[in-house]
Design a protein around this motif. Structure first.
Motif, mmCIF file in Angstrom:
data_model
loop_
_atom_site.group_PDB
_atom_site.id
_atom_site.type_symbol
_atom_site.label_atom_id
_atom_site.label_comp_id
_atom_site.label_asym_id
_atom_site.label_seq_id
_atom_site.Cartn_x
_atom_site.Cartn_y
_atom_site.Cartn_z
ATOM 1 N N PRO A 248 0.841 -1.206 0.000
ATOM 2 C CA PRO A 248 0.000 0.000 0.000
ATOM 3 C C PRO A 248 0.871 1.249 0.000
ATOM 4 N N ALA A 249 0.336 2.357 -0.472
ATOM 5 C CA ALA A 249 1.088 3.615 -0.402
ATOM 6 C C ALA A 249 1.145 4.037 1.063
ATOM 7 N N LEU A 250 2.224 4.729 1.407
ATOM 8 C CA LEU A 250 2.432 5.087 2.810
ATOM 9 C C LEU A 250 1.266 5.920 3.364
ATOM 10 N N TYR A 251 0.743 6.850 2.488
ATOM 11 C CA TYR A 251 -0.333 7.722 2.986
ATOM 12 C C TYR A 251 -1.590 6.921 3.327
ATOM 13 N N GLU A 252 -1.748 5.753 2.671
ATOM 14 C CA GLU A 252 -2.925 4.913 2.976
ATOM 15 C C GLU A 252 -2.805 4.289 4.365
ATOM 16 N N LEU A 253 -1.567 4.175 4.813
ATOM 17 C CA LEU A 253 -1.346 3.521 6.102
ATOM 18 C C LEU A 253 -1.532 4.464 7.284
ATOM 19 N N TRP A 254 -1.470 5.774 6.986
ATOM 20 C CA TRP A 254 -1.599 6.718 8.094
ATOM 21 C C TRP A 254 -3.033 7.196 8.239
ATOM 22 N N GLU A 255 -3.599 7.031 9.428
ATOM 23 C CA GLU A 255 -4.937 7.573 9.694
ATOM 24 C C GLU A 255 -4.911 8.231 11.055
ATOM 25 N N VAL A 261 -7.254 6.824 18.451
ATOM 26 C CA VAL A 261 -7.761 5.677 19.222
ATOM 27 C C VAL A 261 -6.605 5.034 19.995
ATOM 28 N N TYR A 262 -5.450 4.943 19.305
ATOM 29 C CA TYR A 262 -4.283 4.343 19.961
ATOM 30 C C TYR A 262 -3.884 5.158 21.196
ATOM 31 N N LEU A 263 -3.865 6.485 21.042
ATOM 32 C CA LEU A 263 -3.492 7.355 22.169
ATOM 33 C C LEU A 263 -4.489 7.214 23.317
ATOM 34 N N LEU A 264 -5.762 7.086 22.943
ATOM 35 C CA LEU A 264 -6.800 6.926 23.970
ATOM 36 C C LEU A 264 -6.558 5.648 24.768
ATOM 37 N N TRP A 265 -6.244 4.581 24.029
ATOM 38 C CA TRP A 265 -5.943 3.291 24.671
ATOM 39 C C TRP A 265 -4.768 3.437 25.644
ATOM 40 N N PHE A 266 -3.738 4.127 25.179
ATOM 41 C CA PHE A 266 -2.538 4.315 25.990
ATOM 42 C C PHE A 266 -2.882 5.101 27.262
ATOM 43 N N LEU A 267 -3.672 6.156 27.090
ATOM 44 C CA LEU A 267 -4.020 7.016 28.235
ATOM 45 C C LEU A 267 -4.887 6.281 29.258
ATOM 46 N N ILE A 268 -5.789 5.426 28.754
ATOM 47 C CA ILE A 268 -6.618 4.638 29.684
ATOM 48 C C ILE A 268 -5.715 3.750 30.553
ATOM 49 N N GLN A 269 -4.703 3.170 29.885
ATOM 50 C CA GLN A 269 -3.788 2.302 30.645
ATOM 51 C C GLN A 269 -2.963 3.116 31.643
ATOM 52 N N SER A 324 -10.016 -4.068 10.504
ATOM 53 C CA SER A 324 -9.942 -3.488 9.153
ATOM 54 C C SER A 324 -8.874 -2.393 9.057
ATOM 55 N N HIS A 325 -8.392 -1.905 10.186
ATOM 56 C CA HIS A 325 -7.326 -0.886 10.177
ATOM 57 C C HIS A 325 -6.086 -1.399 10.903
ATOM 58 N N PHE A 326 -5.879 -2.712 10.814
ATOM 59 C CA PHE A 326 -4.815 -3.322 11.615
ATOM 60 C C PHE A 326 -3.446 -2.725 11.293
ATOM 61 N N LEU A 327 -3.170 -2.580 9.985
ATOM 62 C CA LEU A 327 -1.867 -2.029 9.579
ATOM 63 C C LEU A 327 -1.728 -0.578 10.035
ATOM 64 N N GLY A 332 0.596 3.422 13.624
ATOM 65 C CA GLY A 332 0.395 4.401 14.700
ATOM 66 C C GLY A 332 1.255 4.049 15.915
ATOM 67 N N ALA A 333 1.254 2.754 16.269
ATOM 68 C CA ALA A 333 2.036 2.316 17.432
ATOM 69 C C ALA A 333 3.532 2.500 17.164
ATOM 70 N N THR A 334 3.956 2.256 15.912
ATOM 71 C CA THR A 334 5.380 2.397 15.578
ATOM 72 C C THR A 334 5.799 3.862 15.684
ATOM 73 N N VAL A 335 4.954 4.755 15.157
ATOM 74 C CA VAL A 335 5.274 6.189 15.228
ATOM 75 C C VAL A 335 5.373 6.615 16.697
ATOM 76 N N PHE A 336 4.412 6.153 17.487
ATOM 77 C CA PHE A 336 4.417 6.492 18.909
ATOM 78 C C PHE A 336 5.712 6.010 19.568
ATOM 79 N N CYS A 337 6.111 4.808 19.191
ATOM 80 C CA CYS A 337 7.307 4.215 19.805
ATOM 81 C C CYS A 337 8.572 4.980 19.402
ATOM 82 N N VAL A 338 8.615 5.465 18.149
ATOM 83 C CA VAL A 338 9.791 6.242 17.714
ATOM 84 C C VAL A 338 9.855 7.557 18.503
#
Ligand SMILES: NC(=O)C1=CN([C@@H]2O[C@H](COP(=O)(O)OP(=O)(O)OC[C@H]3O[C@@H](n4cnc5c(N)ncnc54)[C@H](OP(=O)(O)O)[C@@H]3O)[C@@H](O)[C@H]2O)C=CC1
Ligand SMILES: CC(C)=CCC[C@@H](C)[C@H]1CC=C2C3=C(CC[C@@]21C)[C@@]1(C)CC[C@H](O)C(C)(C)[C@@H]1CC3
Length: 615
Positions: A248-255, A261-269, A324-327, A332-338
């Motif tokens: 897939p094109a890189l821009y398709e992978l970024w949402e 949602v990922y940040l929300l999950w992190f903050l809840i934890q 459906s948005h697994f990638l 998102g998690a990789t960017v957060f980790c960097v």
């Protein structure tokens, strides 16, 4: 450029760490940055010393007296001195002048066999492990540029201290231990060297993971590999003939929404982690003797998360969105980790030297990967400890649930497949076990040795949730029907693995927590010069890493429900074998340094590392 007083090859006298004794040493090298000299004692021990702790030979020749023994391995003198302060000895030697000769010390040591005074750890606190490092009491440590040791030694709310006491061993035992002790004395010296090494930058030859090129490859290779693996697995026919999968094109992978949602999950934890529920325990002693406090509320966090997930399902929240948005989630998690890794590296530049990880090297790339700071904290919030068990590990179980729901939806099933149920329950057991036994994490290599950098950030936040859930992800698009007899065999295998894994970990943790636990009285041990003993029977007498063996058996049981149509679901077993074989080698290296001869004895008694009769 700072000047140096002593030249390479010069023979001088170097102070022995923790004592006022000087021995003849040869200058091997000088490090301009740390201003430390690497010196070699006559018995071959290499240490790093400050200039203040080195004196020219001439200054000793003028003054008669002072200890002139030529090697630290003959340092009975200093030992006797420390003994004279203890309750088991008359204060005779305390009256001896500083010029008492080495010969006199040996004679005295020979007379002194009625009791042996061995440092013994006072009842350890909680999970804590205490380590005697061979130093006499009230030592003036010259081991390192301890810039802020003084400050660290003031008690704070977040730290407390360990104490040591002396045990009187019967004469019979003394004779038995004498031989091993004399050999180990050398290793006490080495242990001191390790402690020096622990807070000084390590040399290029000591870099793990293939050094700078190795970690560079891992940092770029692993994320690429992760995305390739997920893309391959999404294909209907994931065979080699279909490689490479459509990219897939890189821009398709970024949402941005996914990232939200990922940040929300992190903050809840984060929120659950901060809840003042669960007991507080102390970790193992740090280089300066402090013990950090940790709140054990991982299991509560899991219960609360389950309640939130249950309520969301009840409210009709569309969990299929994650599948459906697994990638996109993985990106998102990789960017957060960097971003997190950059933050961790930047803040580590301001961290006091004592707070640096023993694995850090002074090389920016390597340290970015392995982590420079050992326990980065914001107030009492421990970033490494939090990431190791919460967002990724609990996230893995949630992702597995997402896959189970996706399987039902995509394959139009009323109930999930037996294979999916097996994978979900096995991995749920693994995660619940980790959270239930949260305290055990405090003695793992990750917490004690490795810093918090890209390796653990990526491992905890990306690799664990997105790779460890791979079998469930595979089953969504590659159904496999498992018969009940086959399922029963797999369950037995999983339980065998679990019994070994849990039995070994619990046995070692109980022994480290309280070595004289009556429940462990039947186990044989090997005495070591550090004050900690090694188990040599029970699980730890079977192979040297029985917990790894159990973990690997469980890994196989997680893959078998996916059938034998493809190697993809076995990727986890292959990767995990490589990880644990490498980890075992790293641990052996550290244990050999820590325990010396005792570790070699242990290896002779227990020859196999992980797999009995194989490896
Ligand atoms: N799922 C995953 O991805 C991963 C899981 N793991 C699991 O995490 C768990 C912890 O692993 P890890 O931290 O690597 O290592 P271990 O729990 O095996 O700890 C190793 C330490 O145990 C002590 N030890 C070794 N031998 C003995 C002995 N005979 N008697 C007493 N103590 C001994 C030594 O420390 P000391 O003497 O200082 O106490 C040694 O450094 C394991 O079960 C492993 O399978 C690990 C990595 C990844
Ligand atoms: C190069 C690369 C991908 C490195 C990352 C390795 C990490 C994925 C693992 C290092 C040690 C781990 C541990 C667990 C998960 C995987 C990582 C982070 C662990 C939390 C799993 C559950 C166990 O019960 C455990 C708590 C003992 C374990 C601790 C080590």
């Amino acid at each position: 450029m700072p000047s140096r007083k002593f030249a390479d090859g010069e023979v001088v006298r170097g102070r022995w760490p923790g004592s006022s004794l000087y021995y003849e040493v040869e200058i091997l090298s000088h490090d301009n940055t740390s201003q430390l000299y690497t010196v070699k004692y006559k018995d071959g021990t290499e240490l790093e010393l400050k200039e203040n702790d080195i004196k020219p030979l001439t200054s000793f020749r003028q003054r008669k007296g002072g200890s002139t023994s030529s090697s630290p391995s003959r340092r009975r003198g200093s030992r006797s001195r420390s003994r004279s302060r203890s309750p088991g000895r008359p204060p005779k030697s305390a009256r001896r002048s500083a010029s008492a000769s080495h010969q006199a010390n040996i004679k005295e040591a020979r007379r002194e066999v009625e009791v042996k005074l061995t440092p013994l750890i006072l009842k350890p606190f909680g999970n804590s492990i205490s380590r005697y490092n061979g130093e006499p009491e009230h030592t003036e440590r010259n081991d390192v540029p301890h810039k802020n040791t003084q400050e660290k030694f003031s008690l704070s709310q977040e730290s407390s201290y360990i104490s040591t006491q002396y045990s009187l061993r019967p004469r019979r035992e003394e004779v038995k231990l004498k031989e091993i002790d004399s050999k180990e004395e050398k290793f006490i010296a080495k242990e001191l060297a390790v402690r020096t090494f622990e807070v000084t930058p390590i040399r290029a030859k000591d870099l793990e993971f293939g050094g700078v090129p190795g970690v560079f490859l891992i940092m770029f290779g692993l994320p690429v590999f992760l995305f390739l693996l997920l893309l391959i697995c999404k294909q209907k026919d994931p065979s080699l003939l279909n490689f490479p999968p459509p990219l897939p094109a890189l821009y398709e992978l970024w949402e941005t929404r996914v990232f939200g949602v990922y940040l929300l999950w992190f903050l809840i934890q984060v929120l659950f982690y901060l809840l003042p529920i669960g007991k507080v325990v102390e970790g193992t002693p740090l280089i300066d003797g402090r013990r950090l406090k940790y709140r054990l509320n991982g299991f509560y966090a899991f219960i609360l998360t389950s309640a939130v997930i249950g309520a969301s399902l009840f409210q009709g929240v569309e969990f299929h969105y994650v599948y459906s948005h697994f990638l996109q989630f993985a990106l998102g998690a990789t960017v957060f980790c960097v971003v997190l890794s950059v933050y961790l590296y930047m803040r580590s530049l301001k961290a006091p030297r004592n707070d640096l990880s023993p694995a850090s090297s002074g090389n920016a790339v390597y340290d970015f990967f392995i982590g420079r700071e050992l326990n980065p904290r914001i107030g009492t919030f421990d970033l490494k400890y939090f990431c190791e068990l919460r967002p990724g590990l609990i996230g893995w179980v949630v992702i597995n649930l997402v896959m189970l729901l996706a399987e039902m939806k995509i394959q139009d099933r009323a109930i999930p497949s037996l294979a999916m149920i097996l994978v979900n329950s096995f991995q749920l057991l693994y995660v619940v076990d980790a959270l239930w036994n949260e305290e055990a994490l405090l003695t793992t290599m990750d917490i004690i040795h490795d810093g918090f950098g890209f390796m653990l950030a990526f491992g905890d936040l990306v690799w664990v949730p997105f790779i460890y859930s791979f079998q469930a992800f595979y089953l969504v698009s590659h159904p496999n029907e498992v018969s009940w007899p086959m399922a029963s065999l797999i369950i037995v295998l999983k339980l065998c693995g679990y019994v070994i894994f849990r039995g070994a970990n619990s046995q070692k943790n109980a022994f480290r927590k309280n070595p004289s636990d009556p429940k462990l009285a039947h186990l044989k041990t090997i005495h070591t010069s550090t004050g900690k003993n090694l188990l040599v029977s029970g699980w730890w007498g079977f192979v040297r890493h029985p917990n790894y063996l159990g973990d690997l058996i469980m890994a196989l049981a997680w893959s078998l429900p996916c059938g034998f149509n493809h190697i993809l679901p076995y990727f986890y077993v292959i990767y995990f074998t490589m990880l644990l074989v490498h980890r075992e080698a790293r641990d052996e290296y550290h244990c050999k340094k820590k325990y010396g001869v005792a570790w070699e004895k242990y290896c002779q008694r227990v020859p196999y590392r992980i797999f009995p009769y194989i490896y």
